[in-house]
Design an enzyme around this catalytic site. Structure first.
Site, short mmCIF file in Angstrom:
data_model
loop_
_atom_site.label_atom_id
_atom_site.label_comp_id
_atom_site.label_asym_id
_atom_site.label_seq_id
_atom_site.Cartn_x
_atom_site.Cartn_y
_atom_site.Cartn_z
N HIS A 121 109.64 17.35 4.56
CA HIS A 121 109.13 17.54 3.36
C HIS A 121 110.25 17.11 2.26
O HIS A 121 110.64 18.01 1.22
CB HIS A 121 108.55 18.81 3.11
CG HIS A 121 107.80 19.03 1.63
ND1 HIS A 121 106.78 19.71 1.47
CD2 HIS A 121 107.74 18.36 0.64
CE1 HIS A 121 106.22 19.83 0.42
NE2 HIS A 121 106.79 18.86 -0.41
N ARG B 256 100.13 16.29 1.29
CA ARG B 256 100.02 17.41 1.68
C ARG B 256 99.40 17.32 3.13
O ARG B 256 98.49 16.74 3.27
CB ARG B 256 99.03 18.23 0.83
CG ARG B 256 99.69 18.83 -0.50
CD ARG B 256 101.10 20.01 -0.02
NE ARG B 256 101.69 20.45 -1.06
CZ ARG B 256 102.72 19.75 -1.84
NH1 ARG B 256 103.25 18.40 -1.20
NH2 ARG B 256 103.25 20.49 -2.87
N GLU C 93 104.29 24.24 7.45
CA GLU C 93 105.82 24.13 7.29
C GLU C 93 106.41 24.88 7.50
O GLU C 93 106.71 26.08 6.68
CB GLU C 93 105.89 23.22 5.78
CG GLU C 93 105.12 21.98 5.99
CD GLU C 93 105.16 21.33 4.50
OE1 GLU C 93 106.16 21.86 3.68
OE2 GLU C 93 104.65 20.05 4.27
#
Ligand SMILES: NC(=O)C1=CN([C@@H]2O[C@H](COP(=O)(O)OP(=O)(O)OC[C@H]3O[C@@H](n4cnc5c(N)ncnc54)[C@H](O)[C@@H]3O)[C@@H](O)[C@H]2O)C=CC1
Ligand SMILES: O=C(O)C(=O)COP(=O)(O)O
Length: 633
Positions: A369, A321, A350
């Site tokens: 991601h 993360r 994000e």
């Protein structure tokens, strides 16, 4: 006196009556049970189930209820509760807010109404959520406290189609009694492979050299890389993904160490990995790969204090993360050369801002991601989360529950009748308190022949809590929020186990509920120490009340109950029975208990209907009756 109905008949009748009243509009949310019959007789249900009775007490009654459930299932009716707490027979609505694999969607569609609404704004999500029973998200949806508030009690389960649950406010979910489940295994390999992809491509400047060639350049000397063999890789977070990265890195000839305060040493040893301290890991590694969850403890653990402790020229990979790194500090560490390169799949925000210095840094490789984004992982995750959500909507405890205790199915099955007993005792005990309020301290005493370690009482405690709190508040209690709700209401629930010399075949011999420091509306329920005290047992699968204060009784806990204290003399049963009979109140059970012959006795009378005020007055006027109380089960 009416004859004792079999548990089978009683449970079926009770369930039928609940089913037939399921469309009734209640002002207060219906008495959501977290226990109802299952189509699988070996399991019981522990979450919201709007209409099924907790009065399931034996395998025979469970079978009976299964038959009723099958009828319900074949009619394609599913019971749920709308935003006003109204029990409805419509299919549950499942909101899927991010892209989910087809196989998972198909499974969800076979069970409920599926609303795939991607890219909802926080406002749109809040606007929709009160019409949804379940929400399925990936990492892109923030399930905040506002979402749970906006759900107005309807949202029963949040399914995270992936591992990290840092985008879900778990505390709020728990407070609102909403189960959170995740899909913890299906994307492990994908994430590990992506970690290795970033490691190798960073070491050989694949992304940068690719971009330069596409820009028409041929820069062979600029993109000289570093070798991996013999280098030390520190895995931070030696869980599922971390272990798989370790295995693969060992195959590349790397020396692998790991830091994880909770990982068992034997798992690390089995892979040939040394578990080391945080400081040791970061100060000796040539490569550091991050695989810990984002929690308050891991938030920004890589920062201006920790980067200088790293070996100069270290290379960092983050597939965990973004929030575990202080990104501004990383830019400084890259500029100063402490960190030679970083390969990042995840970011604090994000997508990160377009002008992010970190993303733009020439020594940084980035992916949006993508760790879990393989076809295989996404199909797997979709099925894993769909099964978990459907199970939870069916009231089952999920093996991947994040905010509820996981109770193995065999324990659930064994405890089923005791769970019903626990709730009924809680429900009775609270009604014995004058005004039903001011309760601060409750003790649950379990008598059992079992070793304390082999008796998991969390469920029983939760059910006593449910029984105590629900009649005196608007809160719906389930296994998710029982402890929290008790704490919030200032209720201390303690437990005591007494080992008795009986058969360990049964998990519990008796359960006693004691409430201290309160007045009772039925003084005979007070034991010698002044606590309200009632005790129950399971007999032939049916919960029974077996003790009230110092008095032994034996009455099945079905329907409603009248407790009567009178002078022990002949004819009392007849007198009270007659009064009830005249008012058409059917007596299902009756039991008399006394401490000393000819002194006071307690009569426990099971009644199907609530006697009206006049009837109750007449019972109170019987000369030998000293006190009596009507209790709803
Ligand atoms: N980029 C992506 O698409 C993906 C990212 N992830 C992330 O990777 C993380 C790990 O996933 P899994 O390995 O499946 O979870 P896991 O729960 O199996 O492993 C996490 C490990 O971190 C350890 N840990 C907790 N606190 C720590 C600390 N302070 N320092 C060091 N270790 C600590 C735990 O003990 C556990 O062993 C997830 O939480 C998620 O955030 C997971 C899958 C895909
Ligand atoms: O499973 C995880 O923790 C992930 O980070 C994967 O996230 P995603 O489902 O791809 O948004």
């Amino acid at each position: 006196m009416a004859s004792t109905p079999s548990p089978h008949t009683a449970a079926t009748a009770h369930l039928n009556s609940l089913l037939s009243s399921s469309s009734v509009n209640h002002n207060k949310p219906s008495n959501l049970s977290f226990l109802h019959a299952s189509s699988n007789p070996s399991s019981i249900k522990l979450l919201h189930s709007s209409s099924f009775s907790p009065s399931i007490s034996s395998s025979s009654s469970t079978t009976a209820i299964c038959n009723v459930l099958k009828t319900v299932e074949s009619a394609d009716i599913s019971l749920s509760r709308d935003l006003h707490g109204v029990v409805s027979t419509s299919k549950p609505t499942i909101l899927v807010s991010e892209k989910l694999g087809e196989a998972g969607l198909a499974l969800l569609r076979s069970f409920g109404n599926v609303d795939c609404s991607y890219d909802l704004s926080p406002q749109d999500l809040c606007a929709k959520i009160s019409l949804c029973d379940a929400l399925i998200v990936r990492s892109g949806t923030k399930v905040t406290r506002e979402v749970f508030e906006a759900a107005q009690g309807r949202l029963k389960v949040v399914g995270r189609a992936g591992v990290g649950i840092d985008n879900v406010d778990l505390q709020a979910a728990t407070e609102f009694g909403c189960l959170v489940v995740n899909a913890p295994t299906a994307n492990t390999i994908a994430a590990a492979e992506h970690g290795i992809a970033l490691l190798t491509s960073m070491a050989r400047n694949v992304a940068q050299s690719d971009a330069s060639m596409k820009a028409g350049k041929w820069l062979r000397s600029k993109y000289v890389g570093v070798s991996l063999v013999g280098k030390t890789l520190a895995i931070m977070g030696f869980g599922k993904v971390g272990s798989e990265v370790a295995r693969r890195a060992k195959g590349l000839g790397m020396h692998v160490i790991a830091h994880d305060p909770y990982a068992p040493a034997d798992r690390a040893r089995a892979i040939g990995v040394d578990l080391v301290s945080f400081e040791q890991a970061i100060s000796t590694a040539d490569f550091i790969s991050l695989h810990m969850p984002l929690t308050p403890a891991t938030n920004k653990v890589f920062n201006d204090d920790t980067f200088p402790k790293m070996k100069k020229g270290v290379r960092l990979i983050n597939v965990a993360r973004g929030g575990v790194i202080d990104e501004d500090a990383l830019v400084r560490a890259l500029d100063s050369g402490i960190v030679a390169q970083a390969a990042l799949d995840v970011f604090t925000v994000e997508p990160p801002p377009k002008d992010s210095k970190l993303v733009q840094h020439e020594n940084v490789t980035v992916t949006p991601h993508l760790g879990a984004s393989t076809k295989e992982a996404q199909e797997g995750v979709a099925i894993e989360i769909a099964e978990a959500v459907v199970g939870a909507l069916n009231g089952e405890l999920s093996a991947t529950a994040v905010n509820a205790p996981m109770v193995p199915p065999e324990v659930l099955s064994e405890l089923a009748p005791y769970v019903v007993l626990a709730e009924k005792l809680g429900r009775l005990a609270v009604q014995l308190v004058t005004g039903g309020s001011g309760i601060q301290s409750v003790k649950v005493v379990y008598k059992s022949a079992r070793d304390p370690d082999s008796l998991d009482t969390r469920l029983l405690r939760a059910m006593v809590t449910k029984g105590i709190i629900e009649p005196i508040s608007d809160t719906i209690i389930n296994l998710v929020n029982a402890d929290f709700s008790a704490k919030q209401k200032g209720l201390r629930i303690s437990e005591e186990r007494i080992i008795v010399d009986s058969s360990p075949e049964y998990p519990v011999e008796s359960i006693q509920v004691q409430i201290s420091n309160v007045q009772s509306r039925f003084a005979s329920a007070l034991s010698e120490n002044g606590n309200i005290s009632i005790e129950g047992k399971v007999k032939y699968g049916v919960p029974h009340l077996t003790r009230v204060g110092p008095f032994s009784v034996d009455v099945s806990l079905e329907g409603n109950l009248i407790l009567c204290k009178q002078v022990d003399q002949p004819g009392m049963i007849g007198k009270v029975g007659n009064i009830l009979g005249e008012s058409n109140v059917n007596v299902s059970f009756m039991s008399v208990g006394r401490t000393v012959k000819g002194k006071q006795a307690i009569m426990a009378i099971g009644v199907d209907e609530e006697p009206d005020k006049d009837t109750q007055k007449k019972i109170g006027e019987v000369s030998a009756v000293e006190e009596f109380v009507f209790l709803k089960l």
